[in-house]
Scaffold this motif. Structure first.
Motif, PDB file in Angstrom:
ATOM      1  N   ARG A 340       0.820  -1.219   0.000  1.00  0.00           N
ATOM      2  CA  ARG A 340       0.000   0.000   0.000  1.00  0.00           C
ATOM      3  C   ARG A 340       0.851   1.265   0.000  1.00  0.00           C
ATOM      4  O   ARG A 340       0.572   2.210  -0.733  1.00  0.00           O
ATOM      5  CB  ARG A 340      -0.920   0.002   1.233  1.00  0.00           C
ATOM      6  N   THR A 341       1.888   1.294   0.809  1.00  0.00           N
ATOM      7  CA  THR A 341       2.682   2.526   0.951  1.00  0.00           C
ATOM      8  C   THR A 341       3.907   2.550   0.053  1.00  0.00           C
ATOM      9  O   THR A 341       4.474   3.610  -0.193  1.00  0.00           O
ATOM     10  CB  THR A 341       3.148   2.713   2.407  1.00  0.00           C
ATOM     11  N   GLY A 342       4.343   1.379  -0.421  1.00  0.00           N
ATOM     12  CA  GLY A 342       5.540   1.330  -1.258  1.00  0.00           C
ATOM     13  C   GLY A 342       6.822   1.469  -0.471  1.00  0.00           C
ATOM     14  O   GLY A 342       7.900   1.572  -1.057  1.00  0.00           O
ATOM     15  N   SER A 343       6.778   1.469   0.854  1.00  0.00           N
ATOM     16  CA  SER A 343       7.977   1.646   1.671  1.00  0.00           C
ATOM     17  C   SER A 343       8.718   0.325   1.824  1.00  0.00           C
ATOM     18  O   SER A 343       8.092  -0.730   1.913  1.00  0.00           O
ATOM     19  CB  SER A 343       7.600   2.175   3.053  1.00  0.00           C
ATOM     20  N   PRO A 344      10.061   0.361   1.867  1.00  0.00           N
ATOM     21  CA  PRO A 344      10.837  -0.860   2.110  1.00  0.00           C
ATOM     22  C   PRO A 344      10.798  -1.213   3.588  1.00  0.00           C
ATOM     23  O   PRO A 344      11.743  -0.972   4.343  1.00  0.00           O
ATOM     24  CB  PRO A 344      12.247  -0.470   1.646  1.00  0.00           C
ATOM     25  N   ARG A 345       9.707  -1.801   4.026  1.00  0.00           N
ATOM     26  CA  ARG A 345       9.442  -1.967   5.457  1.00  0.00           C
ATOM     27  C   ARG A 345      10.441  -2.883   6.147  1.00  0.00           C
ATOM     28  O   ARG A 345      10.845  -2.631   7.284  1.00  0.00           O
ATOM     29  CB  ARG A 345       8.022  -2.489   5.673  1.00  0.00           C
ATOM     30  N   HIS A 346      10.835  -3.955   5.496  1.00  0.00           N
ATOM     31  CA  HIS A 346      11.793  -4.855   6.124  1.00  0.00           C
ATOM     32  C   HIS A 346      13.139  -4.161   6.312  1.00  0.00           C
ATOM     33  O   HIS A 346      13.796  -4.324   7.347  1.00  0.00           O
ATOM     34  CB  HIS A 346      11.956  -6.129   5.293  1.00  0.00           C
ATOM     35  N   ALA A 347      13.561  -3.405   5.302  1.00  0.00           N
ATOM     36  CA  ALA A 347      14.815  -2.673   5.417  1.00  0.00           C
ATOM     37  C   ALA A 347      14.736  -1.649   6.545  1.00  0.00           C
ATOM     38  O   ALA A 347      15.689  -1.479   7.322  1.00  0.00           O
ATOM     39  CB  ALA A 347      15.139  -1.974   4.094  1.00  0.00           C
ATOM     40  N   ALA A 348      13.589  -0.975   6.657  1.00  0.00           N
ATOM     41  CA  ALA A 348      13.411   0.019   7.723  1.00  0.00           C
ATOM     42  C   ALA A 348      13.465  -0.640   9.095  1.00  0.00           C
ATOM     43  O   ALA A 348      14.073  -0.102  10.035  1.00  0.00           O
ATOM     44  CB  ALA A 348      12.084   0.751   7.533  1.00  0.00           C
ATOM     45  N   ALA A 349      12.844  -1.809   9.211  1.00  0.00           N
ATOM     46  CA  ALA A 349      12.836  -2.506  10.501  1.00  0.00           C
ATOM     47  C   ALA A 349      14.233  -2.965  10.892  1.00  0.00           C
ATOM     48  O   ALA A 349      14.669  -2.786  12.035  1.00  0.00           O
ATOM     49  CB  ALA A 349      11.883  -3.696  10.436  1.00  0.00           C
ATOM     50  N   VAL A 350      14.951  -3.550   9.934  1.00  0.00           N
ATOM     51  CA  VAL A 350      16.311  -4.023  10.218  1.00  0.00           C
ATOM     52  C   VAL A 350      17.209  -2.851  10.604  1.00  0.00           C
ATOM     53  O   VAL A 350      17.985  -2.930  11.565  1.00  0.00           O
ATOM     54  CB  VAL A 350      16.883  -4.769   8.999  1.00  0.00           C
ATOM     55  N   GLN A 351      17.100  -1.779   9.828  1.00  0.00           N
ATOM     56  CA  GLN A 351      17.934  -0.616  10.127  1.00  0.00           C
ATOM     57  C   GLN A 351      17.654  -0.072  11.518  1.00  0.00           C
ATOM     58  O   GLN A 351      18.580   0.263  12.276  1.00  0.00           O
ATOM     59  CB  GLN A 351      17.700   0.486   9.108  1.00  0.00           C
ATOM     60  N   THR A 352      16.383   0.042  11.880  1.00  0.00           N
ATOM     61  CA  THR A 352      16.013   0.592  13.180  1.00  0.00           C
ATOM     62  C   THR A 352      16.534  -0.273  14.320  1.00  0.00           C
ATOM     63  O   THR A 352      17.102   0.233  15.298  1.00  0.00           O
ATOM     64  CB  THR A 352      14.486   0.737  13.284  1.00  0.00           C
ATOM     65  N   VAL A 353      16.378  -1.581  14.183  1.00  0.00           N
ATOM     66  CA  VAL A 353      16.825  -2.495  15.238  1.00  0.00           C
ATOM     67  C   VAL A 353      18.339  -2.418  15.424  1.00  0.00           C
ATOM     68  O   VAL A 353      18.848  -2.324  16.552  1.00  0.00           O
ATOM     69  CB  VAL A 353      16.401  -3.946  14.911  1.00  0.00           C
ATOM     70  N   ILE A 354      19.082  -2.432  14.329  1.00  0.00           N
ATOM     71  CA  ILE A 354      20.542  -2.381  14.427  1.00  0.00           C
ATOM     72  C   ILE A 354      21.002  -1.044  14.999  1.00  0.00           C
ATOM     73  O   ILE A 354      21.903  -0.986  15.849  1.00  0.00           O
ATOM     74  CB  ILE A 354      21.182  -2.637  13.055  1.00  0.00           C
ATOM     75  N   SER A 355      20.391   0.055  14.541  1.00  0.00           N
ATOM     76  CA  SER A 355      20.772   1.381  15.030  1.00  0.00           C
ATOM     77  C   SER A 355      20.512   1.508  16.525  1.00  0.00           C
ATOM     78  O   SER A 355      21.354   2.019  17.284  1.00  0.00           O
ATOM     79  CB  SER A 355      20.003   2.466  14.269  1.00  0.00           C
ATOM     80  N   VAL A 356      19.346   1.053  16.972  1.00  0.00           N
ATOM     81  CA  VAL A 356      19.031   1.084  18.406  1.00  0.00           C
ATOM     82  C   VAL A 356      20.028   0.226  19.176  1.00  0.00           C
ATOM     83  O   VAL A 356      20.519   0.620  20.254  1.00  0.00           O
ATOM     84  CB  VAL A 356      17.589   0.599  18.652  1.00  0.00           C
ATOM     85  N   GLY A 357      20.355  -0.943  18.630  1.00  0.00           N
ATOM     86  CA  GLY A 357      21.320  -1.814  19.290  1.00  0.00           C
ATOM     87  C   GLY A 357      22.682  -1.155  19.450  1.00  0.00           C
ATOM     88  O   GLY A 357      23.326  -1.275  20.505  1.00  0.00           O
ATOM     89  N   LEU A 358      23.135  -0.439  18.414  1.00  0.00           N
ATOM     90  CA  LEU A 358      24.430   0.248  18.485  1.00  0.00           C
ATOM     91  C   LEU A 358      24.418   1.346  19.541  1.00  0.00           C
ATOM     92  O   LEU A 358      25.392   1.518  20.288  1.00  0.00           O
ATOM     93  CB  LEU A 358      24.785   0.823  17.113  1.00  0.00           C
ATOM     94  N   ILE A 359      23.323   2.092  19.611  1.00  0.00           N
ATOM     95  CA  ILE A 359      23.222   3.142  20.637  1.00  0.00           C
ATOM     96  C   ILE A 359      23.322   2.528  22.033  1.00  0.00           C
ATOM     97  O   ILE A 359      24.034   3.044  22.911  1.00  0.00           O
ATOM     98  CB  ILE A 359      21.897   3.915  20.486  1.00  0.00           C
ATOM     99  N   ILE A 360      22.627   1.435  22.242  1.00  0.00           N
ATOM    100  CA  ILE A 360      22.657   0.778  23.553  1.00  0.00           C
ATOM    101  C   ILE A 360      24.071   0.270  23.865  1.00  0.00           C
ATOM    102  O   ILE A 360      24.560   0.406  24.994  1.00  0.00           O
ATOM    103  CB  ILE A 360      21.632  -0.365  23.601  1.00  0.00           C
ATOM    104  N   VAL A 361      24.746  -0.295  22.878  1.00  0.00           N
ATOM    105  CA  VAL A 361      26.121  -0.770  23.088  1.00  0.00           C
ATOM    106  C   VAL A 361      27.040   0.383  23.460  1.00  0.00           C
ATOM    107  O   VAL A 361      27.845   0.278  24.406  1.00  0.00           O
ATOM    108  CB  VAL A 361      26.644  -1.490  21.823  1.00  0.00           C
ATOM    109  N   PHE A 362      26.928   1.498  22.736  1.00  0.00           N
ATOM    110  CA  PHE A 362      27.771   2.656  23.043  1.00  0.00           C
ATOM    111  C   PHE A 362      27.487   3.189  24.443  1.00  0.00           C
ATOM    112  O   PHE A 362      28.405   3.610  25.159  1.00  0.00           O
ATOM    113  CB  PHE A 362      27.551   3.761  22.007  1.00  0.00           C
TER     114      PHE A 362
END
Length: 491
Positions: A340-362
């Protein structure tokens, strides 16, 4: 058959609702990535101190001229290579598939570094603002995580949803800077208005090379115009216009606004103000010329400016992952888009999870969000993007050498070669002064390559090596997919 919520990459052109973005919206999105207010608040004062002093405004013009030269070849080749995928697609078609895959991995490192680094700085700014105004002590990483989740939520929506948010935030930033500039001009500034920052004696004072390094960082993000090709309206006209406009407008903004900061205090006092507290120079200037309300407005808009940058780079990285997955160099699951939206939802989800994980590690490692995370990671991005741009310039020449068509010599050879020479010079300057960006100095106070600088530069080298290895494995084990690598990128 797809579900109602997902579509495969092959169905993307039908179901992803392409053609939503016009020239203005793309310009707003990439200009927001430049985070103009945060550059003016943080990078410009440091450029005054470590670069060529009050002659810094000219360095923004020089950097802009280099990127305009680069854009000539970029848009000429992008008009012929109609696949989306940004630098990945262009380098694959010009310098070859192995170089293209290596470049795509470096691009992932660059944009991920920007997202996480800017998020950390945003978390710190909100932490200080909340503590100072409300007396509530909340750690920076909590705000950084919230910002990433917010960008991720918007990344799940249609691309024009993000573009509207970014446009509003960018307009607010521009309005406050315009108001401050008008106030400085009307009042006559600290020592009267003048063009002294543009005098040769000021341009070549101090360290112009370092000034150019700081100025070049302010443009990182404009190159992302080509990544929105699939969602652009009439891309053969929209992408070139957006690219040139983004460089010109960003360049003019920094030339004028950095000149304004000098005039606000006067040519003889501006450096002293920057040296006293570079991080508060813009806020102090706003308070002086716009009053306490103006200072509060700048504080709030600095937060929105940083969030706009996070959101903009979030969208860029999503589309890099989508294009790489379509080509088979990332897991195929990342090639799905929302029906419906044309957004790369899986890519967005993976990116968000990894980015949040890096912030927590730092945060668990106890790293400082500004002096370490924000200083280190965008330094990786600056060197990575400049290197990618240099390879694109080579790719333009190689591509048009094989099939020149009716493209002029200026577009296919002269401008790309000139931009390559300038970009290589910038890369050399960045490499020489990279320890300055990471804060490593020897006993005499000179920048030197300590463990931090070596590790950060090494990350870029490892990313490129990983991409090369991935391409070679594809060539050996899946030759048909390797042969069709560039053509599998969907428009």
């Amino acid at each position: 058959m797809t579900t109602s919520s997902q579509a495969t990459a092959s169905e993307a052109d039908v179901e992803a609702h392409p053609g939503r973005l016009n020239t203005a919206t793309i310009v707003f999105m990439v200009a927001a990535a430049a985070s103009p207010l945060s550059i003016l608040a943080g990078v410009v004062p440091l450029g005054f101190l470590f670069g060529n002093g009050i002659g810094l405004p000219v360095m923004f013009a020089v950097a802009g001229a280099v990127f305009i030269l680069f854009s000539v070849g970029l848009v000429a080749m992008a008009a012929r290579v109609t696949q989306s995928g940004g630098f990945f697609a262009l380098i694959s078609q010009g310098a070859g598939r192995v170089a293209g895959v290596a470049a795509s991995y470096v691009a992932l490192v660059a944009y991920w570094s920007l997202i996480v680094g800017i998020s950390a700085y945003l978390g710190y700014v909100i932490e200080v603002t909340v503590a100072g105004n409300f007396g509530v002590d909340i750690p920076w990483w909590a705000f950084a995580v919230l910002a990433l989740l917010g960008a991720g939520a918007l990344g799940f929506q249609r691309i024009d949803t993000s573009s509207k948010v970014l446009s509003v935030l960018l307009i607010a930033e521009l309005l406050v800077v315009i108001a401050l500039t008008i106030a400085v001009v009307v009042s006559g500034g600290g020592e009267g208005l003048s063009l002294q920052p543009f005098a040769p004696s000021e341009i070549f004072s101090g360290s112009p090379a370092i000034g150019l390094v700081f100025a070049a960082q302010a443009f990182i993000g404009f190159e992302a115009t080509v990544i929105y090709r699939r969602e652009a309206r009439n891309p053969s006209r929209t992408i070139p216009r957006a690219t040139y406009l983004a460089v010109i407008l960003v360049g003019l903004f920094y030339v004028i606004s950095s000149w304004m900061l000098v005039m606000a205090w006067g040519p003889t006092k501006a450096l002293d103000v920057a040296a006293a507290d570079p991080g508060s120079m813009l806020l102090t200037t706003a308070d002086r010329y716009l009053g306490s309300f103006g200072q509060v407005a700048v504080e709030v808009l600095l937060i929105t400016s940083l969030f706009a940058a996070v959101l903009s780079f979030h969208n860029v990285l999503n589309r890099y992952q989508l294009s790489m997955a379509q080509a088979g160099v990332l897991p195929s699951q990342l090639a799905t888009v929302h029906g419906r939206t044309g957004s790369p939802r899986h890519a967005a989800a993976v990116q968000t999870v990894i980015s949040v994980g890096l912030i927590i590690v730092f945060a668990l490692l106890g790293l400082d969000p500004v002096v370490q995370v924000f200083a280190w990671l965008p330094s990786i991005a600056a060197l990575s993007v400049l290197s990618l741009m240099a390879v694109v310039s080579v790719s333009v020449v190689l591509y048009f050498r094989r099939q020149p068509g009716d493209v002029s010599l200026w577009k296919r050879v002269v401008a790309p070669v000139l931009s390559l020479i300038a970009l290589v010079g910038m890369i050399v300057f960045v490499l020489i002064y990279f320890p300055l960006l990471t804060g490593e100095f020897d006993a005499s106070g000179n920048p030197f390559y300590g463990p931090i600088s070596l590790v950060l530069v090494g990350i870029i080298v490892l990313a490129a090596a990983g991409g090369i290895a991935r391409a070679l494995v594809m060539r050996a084990r899946r030759p048909e997919q390797y042969t069709a690598l560039a053509s599998t990128l969907h428009e």
